[in-house]
Scaffold this motif. Structure first.
Motif, mmCIF file in Angstrom:
data_model
loop_
_atom_site.group_PDB
_atom_site.id
_atom_site.type_symbol
_atom_site.label_atom_id
_atom_site.label_comp_id
_atom_site.label_asym_id
_atom_site.label_seq_id
_atom_site.Cartn_x
_atom_site.Cartn_y
_atom_site.Cartn_z
ATOM 1 N N ARG A 121 0.854 -1.188 0.000
ATOM 2 C CA ARG A 121 0.000 0.000 0.000
ATOM 3 C C ARG A 121 0.886 1.232 0.000
ATOM 4 O O ARG A 121 1.793 1.350 0.829
ATOM 5 C CB ARG A 121 -0.926 -0.003 1.216
ATOM 6 C CG ARG A 121 -2.068 0.998 1.137
ATOM 7 C CD ARG A 121 -3.033 0.788 2.294
ATOM 8 N NE ARG A 121 -4.275 1.509 2.105
ATOM 9 C CZ ARG A 121 -5.332 1.402 2.906
ATOM 10 N NH1 ARG A 121 -5.274 0.595 3.965
ATOM 11 N NH2 ARG A 121 -6.444 2.077 2.667
ATOM 12 N N TYR A 145 -3.208 4.224 -2.386
ATOM 13 C CA TYR A 145 -3.406 3.261 -3.463
ATOM 14 C C TYR A 145 -2.651 1.969 -3.163
ATOM 15 O O TYR A 145 -1.580 1.990 -2.549
ATOM 16 C CB TYR A 145 -2.931 3.835 -4.803
ATOM 17 C CG TYR A 145 -3.889 4.826 -5.409
ATOM 18 C CD1 TYR A 145 -4.937 4.396 -6.214
ATOM 19 C CD2 TYR A 145 -3.739 6.189 -5.190
ATOM 20 C CE1 TYR A 145 -5.822 5.296 -6.782
ATOM 21 C CE2 TYR A 145 -4.616 7.113 -5.750
ATOM 22 C CZ TYR A 145 -5.653 6.657 -6.540
ATOM 23 O OH TYR A 145 -6.529 7.563 -7.090
ATOM 24 N N ALA A 174 -7.570 2.803 -13.083
ATOM 25 C CA ALA A 174 -6.338 2.022 -13.232
ATOM 26 C C ALA A 174 -6.443 0.953 -14.305
ATOM 27 O O ALA A 174 -5.426 0.540 -14.877
ATOM 28 C CB ALA A 174 -5.963 1.388 -11.894
ATOM 29 N N VAL A 201 -0.138 0.094 -9.729
ATOM 30 C CA VAL A 201 -1.564 0.083 -9.384
ATOM 31 C C VAL A 201 -2.367 -0.599 -10.488
ATOM 32 O O VAL A 201 -3.589 -0.529 -10.512
ATOM 33 C CB VAL A 201 -2.100 1.510 -9.112
ATOM 34 C CG1 VAL A 201 -1.413 2.126 -7.912
ATOM 35 C CG2 VAL A 201 -1.958 2.404 -10.340
#
Length: 283
Positions: free
Chosen positions: A23, A28, A137, A153
């Protein structure tokens, strides 16, 4: 004289596995996943306007037009390209919302590529993928149109060649909030990174599955049912579940054994997006 028009697919995708590796400070999550397309999805019809207006002819329940990713993608392309054109856009919706098969992201990518072609803005795939990342994403993989190993991501993409089996996709009667799953304290966020070679040899899992099945009994029950016939997996954060088969006939046999009340479809896995194949044909 009629306005120039274009009709293009917005295909579904599957995450063949999904590891949450960390993380970032901005909140994100860092991921590893493998994307493959399906020859099944939504369809978008575009007709060029000369007045700069973006008119989405079909509303999605609960989604205001200006919040729709298709409209946002069109506005973004107008701003980036400086075009004076607009468009009437019709969405033929087949993919479930909240299903983890990329419906909204795929629609946005098709809007970017389709309107780039219709408006002759000539931005190119790299710039369109960068625009797409600001929408979500998953949008860049649809823009680039190749089955891909993804990290970061989900935006760091490396094209891969995979087997192209037939998939049975099952849609449990619920929608999953991706934000809820990624904010759940039970989510594992420290899976060690692996290589593509390691995945090919040992496979992978979906780190979101335990959280999703704990929160959504309908998905848990459908997973148990599908596992009776094949190795059932979940794509993305759900809700859709899938199994791979060597041919369409085998997938259809299992589909026929499932309750008629369950929404299902059978589709071919694709390493090249049907969207890009359609654009090639329309060139």
């Amino acid at each position: 004289m009629s306005a120039p028009s274009l009709s293009l697919p917005a295909p579904a995708k599957l995450n063949l596995f999904l590891h949450v590796t960390g993380r970032r400070p901005d909140g994100y999550h860092t991921l590893q996943t493998l994307f493959q397309f399906l020859d099944h999805g939504d369809t978008l019809d575009f007709s060029r306007r000369d007045d700069n207006r973006i008119h989405l002819l079909d509303d999605l329940p609960g989604v205001p037009p200006e919040s729709n990713l298709i409209v946002r993608a069109a506005r973004l392309l107008q701003e980036a390209s400086g075009t004076n054109y607009g468009a009437d856009i019709r969405l033929h919706k087949r993919l479930p919302m909240g299903g983890g098969i990329g419906g909204g992201s795929s629609d946005a990518a098709t809007a970017l590529l389709g309107l780039d072609r219709l408006w002759q803005t000539g931005l190119g795939v790299d710039e369109l993928a960068e625009l797409g990342l600001s929408l979500g994403a998953d949008v860049p993989v649809f823009v680039r149109g190749r089955a891909a190993w993804a990290e970061g991501v989900g935006e760091q993409l490396s094209p891969v060649e995979l087997d192209e089996p037939w998939y049975l996709v099952v849609v449990p009667p619920c929608q999953v909030s991706t934000a809820e799953i990624f904010s759940d304290q039970r989510l594992t966020r420290d899976t060690p990174p692996i290589t593509l070679a390691a995945f090919r040899e040992h496979g992978g899992r979906n780190d979101c599955l335990p959280v999703v099945t704990a929160r959504y009994p309908a998905i848990r029950n459908t997973l148990i049912l599908l596992n009776k016939y094949c190795e059932a997996k979940m794509t993305g954060t759900g809700s859709c579940l899938f199994g791979a088969f060597p041919n369409e006939c085998e997938a259809d046999k299992v589909r026929a054994r499932l309750p008629a009340t369950l929404q299902t479809f059978v589709a071919k896995g694709c390493n090249r997006s049907p969207l890009h194949l359609a654009l090639d044909r329309a060139a």
